[in-house]
Design an enzyme around this catalytic site. Structure first.
Site, short mmCIF file in Angstrom:
data_model
loop_
_atom_site.label_atom_id
_atom_site.label_comp_id
_atom_site.label_asym_id
_atom_site.label_seq_id
_atom_site.Cartn_x
_atom_site.Cartn_y
_atom_site.Cartn_z
N VAL A 199 56.75 -54.57 -74.97
CA VAL A 199 56.47 -53.23 -74.43
C VAL A 199 57.68 -52.34 -74.69
O VAL A 199 58.09 -51.55 -73.84
CB VAL A 199 56.14 -53.27 -72.92
CG1 VAL A 199 55.36 -52.00 -72.52
CG2 VAL A 199 55.34 -54.49 -72.54
N ALA A 200 58.27 -52.51 -75.87
CA ALA A 200 59.43 -51.70 -76.27
C ALA A 200 60.49 -51.71 -75.17
O ALA A 200 60.80 -52.77 -74.62
CB ALA A 200 58.98 -50.29 -76.63
N CYS A 201 61.03 -50.56 -74.82
CA CYS A 201 62.14 -50.51 -73.87
C CYS A 201 61.71 -50.72 -72.42
O CYS A 201 62.56 -50.79 -71.53
CB CYS A 201 62.91 -49.19 -74.01
SG CYS A 201 63.91 -49.13 -75.52
N SER A 202 60.42 -50.82 -72.17
CA SER A 202 59.94 -51.13 -70.82
C SER A 202 59.60 -52.61 -70.67
O SER A 202 59.09 -53.02 -69.62
CB SER A 202 58.71 -50.28 -70.48
OG SER A 202 59.06 -48.91 -70.37
N SER B 92 65.01 -53.05 -73.88
CA SER B 92 64.48 -53.28 -72.53
C SER B 92 65.53 -53.78 -71.55
O SER B 92 65.36 -53.67 -70.34
CB SER B 92 63.35 -54.31 -72.60
OG SER B 92 63.84 -55.62 -72.83
#
Length: 374
Positions: free
Chosen positions: A155-158, A335
Site C-alpha cells: 500500500v505504498a507509503c501507507s 511506509s
C-alpha cells in the site's frame, strides 16, 4: 472486538551505508554536465531539456532531508551507473529484502520480550517487494522458525499502518494471539538517481512491530490500539509503473516512467488537507481533540507537509517533541517513516498519554491508529 490489542515492541534496523546531500549532489551534477554535453545539439535545437544543477541547500529546503541510509552504496554515485549494485542471490539464499526484515524483526521481538514461538502470523507490508512470489513474509517466517502463516501486502507509503490494521483485527478477533508486522523498505532500486526532483527523496530501512493481546503482553512499554482508520482515493500523482506486464507491452522495463515519479506540488496541495481531515475525524470517534494528543508520529515524506498538517491539527506550529521529525537522517523511508518516529520517540510518554500514528502516500492512501500508553 472485545480483546484489548497492544503494540508491545518495535525494531529499527539501519543499513550500514549512508549518503549525504553533498555526496548526492556532487554525483548528480556531474551526471547532469555529462548529459548536457552529450546532448548539446538536441538541447540547442529545443528538442531536449537540459538537466539543471542541484545543491544540498535546495534539497534540505525542499524536503528537510540531510542524509539517507542505503542498503548498498556502491554504484549509486557512479555517474555511468546511477543505481545500487546489488549482486543477485541464488534462490536458496536469503533474499535481500528478507534479510532486512529478519534484522528488524529480531529487534522488535527483543523489545516485546517475545520469541518466535509466540508469533502466529507474519505480515510484510511495504512499498515494493523484490519479487512476486513466494512471499517475502513466508521467507522471513521460515528464517525465524515461526509457525503459522505469512503474507505480503503493498500500500505504498501507507503499507505499515495498513499492515498493523490487519494485525489488530486478527488479534482482536482471536484468530492470532501475536502478529509480527515487518516493513523492509528497499526503495533505492526504484529511485531515478538522475532526476533532480526525486533522486534525494528515499532511503532504505527495516522496521518491525509486534502486535498482540494485552493479556499476553510482558514488554516494558505497551500501547493500546484504541482503533484504526483507513481511506483511499485514486490518484496518478504518485506512481511507479514497474511490473511484469512491461515484457508483454514491449516496453523498456527500466524507463523513467517505470521508476518512482510524482507531481509533488499536487501531492502537497491535495494530501495535506486530506490527512488533517482524516486524523481529526478519527479523533472525534473517541471524543478526543488535538489538545488531548501528547505525540504525533506522522509519515516522514517531506518536512513542509508535516509542518503544515500538524499546524492544521493544532492551530499552531508543533514542537519537535510533539511531532518528531526523523526524515533529516532517514529521508522518506516509504511506509516505515511514521514507525521510525514512533520507535525513536515513545519511551518518555506517561501511562494514559494518547498518541496518533499516521501514514499517507500513493493511492492516495491514509492509515492511522489512535493509541494510548498502558
Amino acid at each position: 472486538m472485545p480483546n484489548s490489542v497492544v503494540i508491545s515492541g518495535t525494531g529499527l534496523w539501519n543499513p550500514p551505508h549512508t549518503i549525504s546531500n553533498e555526496e548526492l549532489v556532487t554525483a548528480y551534477n556531474a551526471h547532469a554536465d555529462q548529459f548536457n554535453a552529450d546532448n548539446a545539439a538536441a538541447i540547442e535545437a529545443g528538442e531536449l531539456a537540459a538537466k539543471p544543477h542541484s545543491s544540498a541547500e535546495f534539497i534540505e529546503k525542499a524536503s528537510g532531508i540531510k542524509s539517507r541510509f542505503v542498503y548498498k552504496k556502491d554504484g549509486i554515485l557512479d555517474i555511468e551507473r546511477l543505481r545500487p549494485n546489488i549482486p543477485e542471490r541464488d534462490d536458496d539464499e536469503l533474499s535481500d529484502q528478507a534479510e532486512i526484515g529478519v534484522n528488524a524483526a529480531k529487534l522488535a521481538l527483543a523489545a516485546a520480550n517475545k520469541s518466535a514461538a509466540d508469533i502466529d502470523a507474519v505480515i510484510v507490508s511495504c512499498a515494493y517487494t523484490q519479487r512476486s512470489y513466494p512471499a517475502i513474509a513466508i521467507e522471513i517466517q521460515q528464517a525465524l522458525a515461526i509457525e503459522g502463516f505469512g503474507f505480503d501486502m503493498l500500500v505504498a507509503c501507507s503499507a505499515a499502518t495498513f499492515g498493523i490494521h490487519r494485525a489488530y483485527e486478527m488479534v482482536a478477533a482471536g484468530t492470532a494471539k501475536s502478529v509480527l508486522v515487518i516493513n523492509p523498505e528497499l526503495t533505492s532500486p526504484q529511485v531515478n538517481w538522475g532526476d533532480r526532483d526525486s533522486h534525494f527523496i528515499f532511503g532504505d530501512v527495516g522496521m518491525a512491530t509486534v502486535v498482540e493481546s494485552a493479556e499476553t503482553c510482558i514488554s516494558d512499554h505497551r500501547y493500546e490500539i484504541l482503533s484504526t482508520k483507513a481511506v483511499t482515493s485514486y490518484s496518478n500523482n504518485i506512481r511507479s509503473n514497474f511490473g511484469y506486464v512491461s515484457r508483454a507491452n514491449d516496453a523498456d522495463p527500466y524507463s523513467a516512467d517505470r521508476l518512482f515519479h510524482q507531481n509533488g506540488r499536487k501531492v502537497f496541495k491535495e494530501v495535506c488537507p486530506m490527512a488533517a481531515k482524516h486524523i481529526t475525524e478519527h479523533l472525534q470517534c473517541h471524543q478526543l481533540s488535538s489538545t488531548d494528543i501528547s505525540r504525533w508520529w506522522l509519515h516522514q515524506a517531506n518536512i513542509n507537509m508535516n509542518l503544515l498538517i500538524s499546524k492544521k491539527l493544532l492551530g499552531r506550529d508543533a514542537t519537535p517533541e510533539e511531532a518528531p521529525i526523523v526524515l533529516d537522517r532517514y529521508a522518506n523511508a516509504a511506509s516505515a517513516g511514521s514507525l521510525i518516529a514512533f520507535n525513536l520517540h515513545h519511551e518518555d510518554l506517561q501511562t494514559g498519554d494518547y498518541g496518533v500514528i499516521c501514514s499517507f502516500g500513493a493511492g492516495y492512501s491514509i492509515g492511522s491508529l489512535v493509541i494510548r500508553k498502558g
